[in-house]
Design a protein around this motif. Sequence first.
Motif, short mmCIF file in Angstrom:
data_model
loop_
_atom_site.label_atom_id
_atom_site.label_comp_id
_atom_site.label_asym_id
_atom_site.label_seq_id
_atom_site.Cartn_x
_atom_site.Cartn_y
_atom_site.Cartn_z
N VAL A 40 -82.54 -41.31 -44.15
CA VAL A 40 -82.66 -42.00 -45.73
C VAL A 40 -81.58 -43.82 -45.25
O VAL A 40 -81.32 -44.52 -45.37
CB VAL A 40 -81.73 -42.21 -46.77
N ILE A 41 -80.41 -42.83 -44.89
CA ILE A 41 -78.76 -44.03 -44.66
C ILE A 41 -79.56 -44.88 -43.39
O ILE A 41 -79.02 -45.76 -42.93
CB ILE A 41 -77.66 -43.43 -43.57
N ARG A 42 -80.30 -43.93 -41.93
CA ARG A 42 -80.48 -45.14 -41.65
C ARG A 42 -81.50 -46.13 -41.97
O ARG A 42 -81.33 -46.90 -41.35
CB ARG A 42 -81.22 -44.53 -40.33
N ASN A 43 -82.53 -46.47 -42.43
CA ASN A 43 -83.43 -46.52 -42.66
C ASN A 43 -82.74 -47.76 -43.92
O ASN A 43 -83.13 -49.08 -43.59
CB ASN A 43 -84.99 -46.27 -44.20
N ILE A 44 -81.84 -47.64 -44.78
CA ILE A 44 -81.51 -48.48 -44.94
C ILE A 44 -80.57 -49.50 -44.58
O ILE A 44 -80.75 -50.86 -44.41
CB ILE A 44 -80.22 -47.65 -46.19
N ILE A 46 -80.75 -50.50 -41.51
CA ILE A 46 -81.95 -51.37 -40.79
C ILE A 46 -82.81 -52.13 -41.41
O ILE A 46 -82.46 -53.44 -41.47
CB ILE A 46 -83.78 -50.38 -39.93
N LEU A 47 -82.93 -51.60 -42.95
CA LEU A 47 -83.65 -52.11 -44.18
C LEU A 47 -82.41 -53.72 -44.87
O LEU A 47 -83.18 -54.72 -44.43
CB LEU A 47 -84.20 -51.37 -45.21
N PHE A 48 -81.55 -53.26 -44.91
CA PHE A 48 -80.65 -54.29 -44.85
C PHE A 48 -80.06 -55.41 -43.92
O PHE A 48 -79.09 -55.75 -44.87
CB PHE A 48 -79.61 -53.56 -46.18
N PRO A 74 -76.83 -53.01 -33.47
CA PRO A 74 -75.72 -52.93 -32.83
C PRO A 74 -74.64 -52.44 -33.09
O PRO A 74 -73.22 -51.42 -32.33
CB PRO A 74 -76.16 -53.70 -31.83
N TRP A 75 -73.95 -52.73 -34.37
CA TRP A 75 -72.48 -52.35 -34.67
C TRP A 75 -73.24 -51.37 -35.41
O TRP A 75 -71.53 -50.74 -36.52
CB TRP A 75 -71.76 -54.00 -35.95
N PHE A 76 -73.73 -50.35 -36.25
CA PHE A 76 -73.42 -49.52 -37.03
C PHE A 76 -73.81 -48.22 -36.09
O PHE A 76 -74.93 -48.21 -35.32
CB PHE A 76 -74.77 -49.16 -37.93
N SER A 77 -72.64 -47.57 -34.96
CA SER A 77 -73.48 -46.34 -33.82
C SER A 77 -73.83 -45.23 -35.09
O SER A 77 -74.09 -45.08 -35.58
CB SER A 77 -71.62 -46.33 -33.35
N ALA A 82 -73.42 -40.64 -38.75
CA ALA A 82 -73.73 -39.00 -38.40
C ALA A 82 -72.67 -38.79 -39.98
O ALA A 82 -72.73 -38.59 -40.75
CB ALA A 82 -72.81 -38.57 -37.53
N ALA A 83 -71.71 -40.09 -39.48
CA ALA A 83 -70.22 -39.94 -40.55
C ALA A 83 -71.06 -40.35 -41.91
O ALA A 83 -70.47 -39.45 -43.35
CB ALA A 83 -69.28 -40.58 -40.33
N TYR A 84 -71.38 -40.69 -42.62
CA TYR A 84 -72.40 -41.64 -43.16
C TYR A 84 -73.28 -40.12 -44.00
O TYR A 84 -73.12 -40.07 -45.59
CB TYR A 84 -73.15 -42.85 -43.58
#
Length: 184
Positions: A40-44, A46-48, A74-77, A82-84
């Motif tokens: 879910v976090i990954r998708n958010i 990418i989407l936003f 690229p700026w979101f590792s 994992a932390a979020y």
Amino acid sequence: MLPGPSAFPSHLFPKGFYILRWQEPGRAEADFGRLDVKTVIRNIYILFSRSELPVAGDDQEIMDLVDQSIPLPPWFSEEDLAAYASLYEKSGFRFALQVPYRSMGREYAIADPKVTAPALLIMGEKDYVLKFPGMEDYIRTGQVKHFVPNLDITFMPEGSHFVHEQLPEQVNALVVNFLNKQNI
């Protein structure tokens, strides 16, 4: 956006627009619940991070809009992700959905909705929010200063919706310069 029933002109957006979907109690929870928190976090992110408005078709939910082969910005590792995810696994998405999505349109009995304190708006030129009907004109022409008269506005050419995470050094420099001008 001003508080009250006219805060979000829902009639100007397509019915599959993410805000309209997430305002419906239970809908986002069901959509998110199909996936693990990390997805879910990954998708958010990418989407936003895109410039397009997230709009689902009649047979889709918002999480369906993300092609899983698209990499993270690229700026979101992966470490950031994992932390979020670990934080949202503990707290869930209830508050993130309540504010702002489900609190839009509430009346707060604010007589004069002006922010008179010095304020700074840092916005990415590629932020999809600029595509909200009338939003770009409202900000760029300075109409927003009717409600925030002491507003400094800075647009960052490569910035997205997450400009503060995407370009933290530049955003921090802008904030520090703004505060120094205020003698804070």
